[in-house]
Design an enzyme around this catalytic site. Structure first.
Site, PDB file in Angstrom:
ATOM      1  N   GLN A  17      -4.475  -1.085   9.830  1.00  0.00           N
ATOM      2  CA  GLN A  17      -4.546  -2.422   9.229  1.00  0.00           C
ATOM      3  C   GLN A  17      -5.221  -3.398  10.194  1.00  0.00           C
ATOM      4  O   GLN A  17      -4.870  -3.471  11.373  1.00  0.00           O
ATOM      5  CB  GLN A  17      -3.122  -2.893   8.863  1.00  0.00           C
ATOM      6  CG  GLN A  17      -3.055  -4.224   8.144  1.00  0.00           C
ATOM      7  CD  GLN A  17      -3.649  -4.196   6.727  1.00  0.00           C
ATOM      8  OE1 GLN A  17      -3.735  -3.156   6.095  1.00  0.00           O
ATOM      9  NE2 GLN A  17      -4.081  -5.343   6.252  1.00  0.00           N
ATOM     10  N   LYS A  68       0.836  -1.207   0.000  1.00  0.00           N
ATOM     11  CA  LYS A  68       0.000   0.000   0.000  1.00  0.00           C
ATOM     12  C   LYS A  68       0.873   1.260   0.000  1.00  0.00           C
ATOM     13  O   LYS A  68       0.600   2.209  -0.726  1.00  0.00           O
ATOM     14  CB  LYS A  68      -0.921   0.018   1.232  1.00  0.00           C
ATOM     15  CG  LYS A  68      -2.077  -0.973   1.146  1.00  0.00           C
ATOM     16  CD  LYS A  68      -2.865  -1.036   2.457  1.00  0.00           C
ATOM     17  CE  LYS A  68      -3.894  -2.157   2.421  1.00  0.00           C
ATOM     18  NZ  LYS A  68      -4.622  -2.356   3.682  1.00  0.00           N
ATOM     19  N   ASP A 119     -10.854   3.736   4.495  1.00  0.00           N
ATOM     20  CA  ASP A 119     -11.311   2.341   4.411  1.00  0.00           C
ATOM     21  C   ASP A 119     -12.834   2.266   4.331  1.00  0.00           C
ATOM     22  O   ASP A 119     -13.387   1.240   3.929  1.00  0.00           O
ATOM     23  CB  ASP A 119     -10.881   1.562   5.665  1.00  0.00           C
ATOM     24  CG  ASP A 119      -9.569   0.821   5.486  1.00  0.00           C
ATOM     25  OD1 ASP A 119      -9.294   0.363   4.359  1.00  0.00           O
ATOM     26  OD2 ASP A 119      -8.839   0.678   6.487  1.00  0.00           O
TER      27      ASP A 119
HETATM   28  N1  GUN Z   1      -7.219  -6.099   6.396  1.00  0.00           N
HETATM   29  C1  GUN Z   1      -7.619  -6.803   5.320  1.00  0.00           C
HETATM   30  N2  GUN Z   1      -8.165  -5.981   4.399  1.00  0.00           N
HETATM   31  C2  GUN Z   1      -8.109  -4.727   4.913  1.00  0.00           C
HETATM   32  C3  GUN Z   1      -8.494  -3.460   4.429  1.00  0.00           C
HETATM   33  O1  GUN Z   1      -9.039  -3.292   3.329  1.00  0.00           O
HETATM   34  N3  GUN Z   1      -8.235  -2.413   5.257  1.00  0.00           N
HETATM   35  C4  GUN Z   1      -7.677  -2.564   6.469  1.00  0.00           C
HETATM   36  N4  GUN Z   1      -7.489  -1.478   7.215  1.00  0.00           N
HETATM   37  N5  GUN Z   1      -7.300  -3.734   6.961  1.00  0.00           N
HETATM   38  C5  GUN Z   1      -7.512  -4.812   6.171  1.00  0.00           C
END
Ligand code: GUN
Length: 298
Positions: free
Chosen positions: A97, A53, A120
């Site tokens: 995350q 990311k 998110d």
């Molecule tokens: N863990 C798995 N997918 C995601 C996501 O799209 N965002 C976040 N913050 N954590 C995740």
């Protein structure tokens, strides 16, 4: 006839280059989009997602602030760091995350993030806006990526029967909200099936658009799919494979080879939904920055 592949990797590249142009415009107007990313602990999969990311952000010109914190970080400590980011005018998006270690209250953390910075789309305010069908809600990255890739292959869900298998907060539920919206990429007739659905095959065979997000290989086989269905496979599962150097390979939730023979379009795993998810996080961050910069086109 084999279904055509939906090349998520290529489409995600297009989205990234569009986002890069938007970032350049914003920078010219004095706003550098900024994303703060929190990761607690050192789970290898989460670490690798976060690295990818932040690398994507660098590629398109978004500034990142990474907080790689120990697994023992307390609730209070994490909340006060989030508060700092909520107050920082150079930070437009905040991502924590998931999953978080057991001692951290995930719900409280999700609710601590300023909804305007919740790229998110997990904050209840944003979930609520999406469920109401509001046009300006942040779209969570995975369902947004699916909607974007369907649009870019020229598939319009309007009036179509969409069946989603899986009711998670990350994918199934927000996907249903997006497909139901009275807007481009929406207007579908939506069914959400799940682990308690009786005779899943009788439901999935009704689908024009079938989206599978369960996390179990082989959830959908060829018998469960009608000819001409558009199939989107969200699953990413490791299965043992001694022929591979790593000892495993990645497969989706759909039995790809046999289902492809009936599908009109199908996403591969890897290279389908995954790259789109990452690209849409960038898109949401730019959207947050644009709104913050007071642009009328946000
Ligand atoms: N863990 C798995 N997918 C995601 C996501 O799209 N965002 C976040 N913050 N954590 C995740």
């Amino acid at each position: 006839m084999d279904g055509q592949l939906i090349d998520g990797k290529e489409i995600a590249g297009e989205v990234r280059s569009e986002v890069a142009s938007e970032v350049e415009e914003l920078r010219d107007r004095g706003t550098v989009p900024g994303l703060a990313v929190f990761l607690l602990g050192d789970d290898p999969a989460s670490k690798s997602y976060v690295r990818m990311k932040t690398r994507d952000c660098e590629e398109v010109g978004i500034d990142t602030r990474d907080f790689f914190l120990p697994a023992e970080t307390s609730q209070d400590e994490l909340e006060s760091r989030i508060d700092e980011m909520n107050e920082d005018p150079s930070v437009h998006g905040i991502l924590v995350q998931l999953p978080l270690p057991d001692h951290v209250d995930e719900r409280a953390i999700t609710e601590r993030i300023d909804p305007a910075r919740d790229v998110d789309g997990f904050h209840p305010v944003n979930v609520g806006r999406l469920a109401k069908g509001d046009a300006d809600a942040f779209r969570p990255a995975t369902p947004a990526g699916i909607q974007e890739m369907l649009s870019r292959i020229g598939y319009d869900p309007e009036g179509e029967r969409a069946v989603i298998v899986g009711r998670s907060n990350l994918v199934g539920r927000p996907m249903a909200s997006l497909l139901l919206r009275k807007a481009a990429g929406g207007n579908a007739t939506v069914t959400v099936a799940h682990s308690r659905t009786r005779d899943l095959g009788s439901v999935t065979r009704e689908a024009d658009l079938l989206i599978v997000a369960v996390g179990r290989p082989g959830t959908v086989d060829a018998d469960m799919v009608s000819e001409g269905t558009v199939v989107v496979d969200v699953g990413v599962n490791r299965v043992d494979d001694p022929d591979r150097e790593k000892g495993y390979r990645l497969v989706g939730d759909v039995a790809f080879d046999e289902v492809r023979e009936k599908a009109s379009w199908i996403t591969p795993v890897p290279g389908g939904v995954g790259p789109m998810t990452r690209a849409m996080l960038l898109d949401n961050t730019v959207l947050a920055a644009r709104r913050n910069a007071g642009s009328s086109d946000a």
